[in-house]
Design a protein around this motif. Structure first.
Motif, PDB file in Angstrom:
ATOM      1  N   ALA A  72       0.851  -1.145   0.001  1.00 53.34           N
ATOM      2  CA  ALA A  72      -0.067  -0.112   0.040  1.00 53.34           C
ATOM      3  C   ALA A  72       1.009   1.292  -0.019  1.00 53.34           C
ATOM      4  CB  ALA A  72      -0.821   0.158   1.322  1.00 53.34           C
ATOM      5  N   SER A 337      -5.094   2.778  -2.087  1.00 51.40           N
ATOM      6  CA  SER A 337      -4.684   2.205  -0.876  1.00 51.40           C
ATOM      7  C   SER A 337      -6.030   1.758  -0.185  1.00 51.40           C
ATOM      8  CB  SER A 337      -4.129   3.597   0.016  1.00 51.40           C
ATOM      9  OG  SER A 337      -5.126   4.568   0.096  1.00 51.40           O
ATOM     10  N   VAL A 340      -6.348  -1.763  -1.397  1.00 49.34           N
ATOM     11  CA  VAL A 340      -5.437  -2.617  -0.818  1.00 49.34           C
ATOM     12  C   VAL A 340      -5.654  -3.048   0.645  1.00 49.34           C
ATOM     13  CG1 VAL A 340      -2.924  -3.068  -0.220  1.00 49.34           C
ATOM     14  CG2 VAL A 340      -3.513  -1.750  -2.454  1.00 49.34           C
ATOM     15  N   PRO A 435      -2.927  -5.980  -5.975  1.00 47.97           N
ATOM     16  CA  PRO A 435      -3.296  -4.374  -5.748  1.00 47.97           C
ATOM     17  C   PRO A 435      -3.217  -3.550  -7.029  1.00 47.97           C
ATOM     18  CG  PRO A 435      -1.675  -5.358  -4.007  1.00 47.97           C
ATOM     19  CD  PRO A 435      -2.155  -6.560  -5.120  1.00 47.97           C
TER      20      PRO A 435
END
Length: 476
Positions: A72, A337, A340, A435
């Protein structure tokens, strides 16, 4: 006896619930009944309770978040870094070269997307590939009203094939897990992977023809001067002449393109964020960053953190300008983020409850005995769904050694098993557990469910083409 039966039933229950959890997640996001973030969090939490381990949910989530936190952080600062590089014009020459090739032909644009994604994928990082590719191609797709899932699908498949580079991750993991040399795994696979890449380009040609038939081709007024042509297609700037769309069902000649498209302003040749005097500094900084990443001089999150701070400070020395750049990229940073950390819940529950291990064991145990001498082929086929439903770490360190051991018992070398394990990567890059895919769909403003519905069949077919080529060439 009763205890023994219970011991048998419990792994079977975990296996069934594991597959049910993944199926529930995919169905809900593809039908758009839940957002990906909500589905990634709530569905595993619910299944954790079904398994009878609700009391451990907090531990599983913390473990998942801890394992994905570096990823992240890397994505957050990578988005800022490459966002700044795009703002200051580092990639403008590459973008203009690609778009000059593409002109305004949907077919060329889709093929150009595949080529650009494949070239940028040489850095071995999916997130940076998607950031550069989407930043370059999104304005053109938007301007011509092309299908954005075609862009995300083609980019993901091209990157998936190239993700097998020794520094891309899967090959290194396979080599580490089976104690082999990465070069011995990768180099013989090059012909099969080349066939896979050619197939992706051919598929992009077919998809481009479909888009061309749907939309037609954009043409420019002949009186436009040659040096203005690219800018007119790129940003709608020019000499007051209106571009027109011809052919296909998208409208006849003279149909004006929409003028309002903020996406095109991101690559405007006169945008105030350009820093032409710092071009070579930014180019050298990026080259140094990618070199350090490939050579593993420092952890990747640290490299991007240092790179983002340096790029902001040098290109935008005034604090208000730095804040403006951070604010401009904040939406992408937050979206990615957030995804993730939500995915950390999903992976944490899958691994913490043992569901993923029992799912993999069940699949391996149910391989017919007669398939033993063909374990390389079996590994290739299994890598397609398993690398989609599992992280690369889980597959290469958890499942691959078991498959290799089964293969050795039937005279199949670990090298063949390792090469076959790379087959599933074109589909893996669109997995909800990767991700980078959230960077792709987030920047392209595409629903994850729409991307999944479009790409799964084509990516799986690409993986089968690589597997077939590997068998045909005697590599697998």
């Amino acid at each position: 006896m009763e205890c023994s039966r219970a011991n048998v039933r419990y792994p079977l229950m975990l296996t069934i619930l594991g597959f049910a959890m993944i199926a529930t997640f995919l169905v809900l996001i593809m039908l758009k009944k839940m957002s990906p973030i909500a589905a990634l969090v709530l569905i595993p939490a619910l299944f954790c309770v079904f398994v009878g381990k609700g009391a451990h949910l907090g531990d599983y989530v913390i473990d998942g978040v801890t394992s994905l936190a570096p990823t992240a952080a890397m994505l957050m600062f990578a988005i800022v870094y490459f966002g700044v590089m795009i703002d200051v014009g580092l990639f403008d020459p590459v973008v203009r070269a690609i778009l000059k090739f593409c002109k305004a032909d949907p077919l060329r644009i889709v093929v150009g997307t595949a080529l650009l994604a494949a070239i940028v994928s040489l850095d071995g990082d999916g997130s940076t590939t998607f950031m550069i590719t989407v930043s370059a191609m999104y304005p053109l797709y938007k301007r011509l009203k092309m299908s954005l899932v075609v862009m995300t699908g083609v980019a993901a498949m091209a990157n998936g094939v190239m993700n097998t580079l020794p520094w891309g991750g899967p090959t290194a993991r396979a080599a580490t897990a089976l104690k082999l040399d990465a070069g011995d795994i990768f180099v013989p696979m090059i012909p099969a992977l080349a066939v896979g890449l050619v197939f992706v380009i051919a598929l992009s040609y077919v998809l481009g023809r479909r888009e061309r038939k749907r939309l037609g081709v954009l043409t420019l007024d002949e009186v436009l001067v040659e040096e203005k042509e690219t800018e007119t297609v790129l940003v709608g700037a020019g000499s007051g002449k209106s571009p027109a769309r011809t052919g296909g069902s998208g409208g006849g000649a003279g149909a004006d393109l929409p003028e309002e498209d903020e996406g095109f302003q991101g690559l405007a040749p006169d945008r105030p964020t350009l820093r032409p005097k710092l071009y070579w500094f930014n180019a050298l900084l990026t080259a140094a960053l990618l070199t350090a990443m490939i050579m593993e001089w420092l952890p990747i999150p640290v490299l991007f953190l240092l790179g983002a701070a340096t790029a902001l400070t040098v290109n935008f020395p005034h604090i208000p300008d730095q804040k403006a750049r951070l604010a401009a990229h904040a939406e992408n940073v937050l979206n990615v983020s957030g995804m993730v950390f939500a995915a950390a819940v999903f992976t944490g529950v899958l691994q913490g409850t043992g569901m993923v291990d029992h799912m993999a064991t069940w699949l391996v145990d149910n391989i017919p005995d007669g398939m033993g001498p063909h374990m390389a082929f079996v590994t290739g086929v299994l890598s397609i769904p398993l690398t989609y439903f599992m992280s690369n770490d889980g597959f290469y360190f958890g499942i691959l050694p078991v498959l290799a051991e089964a293969g050795q018992a039937h005279g199949v070398s670990s090298l063949e098993i390792a090469r076959a394990s790379l087959v599933g990567q074109p589909l893996h890059m669109s997995s909800p557990l990767v991700p980078a895919v959230y960077v792709l769909v987030g920047m392209a403003k595409v629903e994850f469910g729409d991307h999944t519905r479009f790409v799964v069949k084509w990516a799986a077919l690409t993986s089968l083409v690589v597997l077939g080529a590997g068998i045909l060439f005697g590599i697998i």
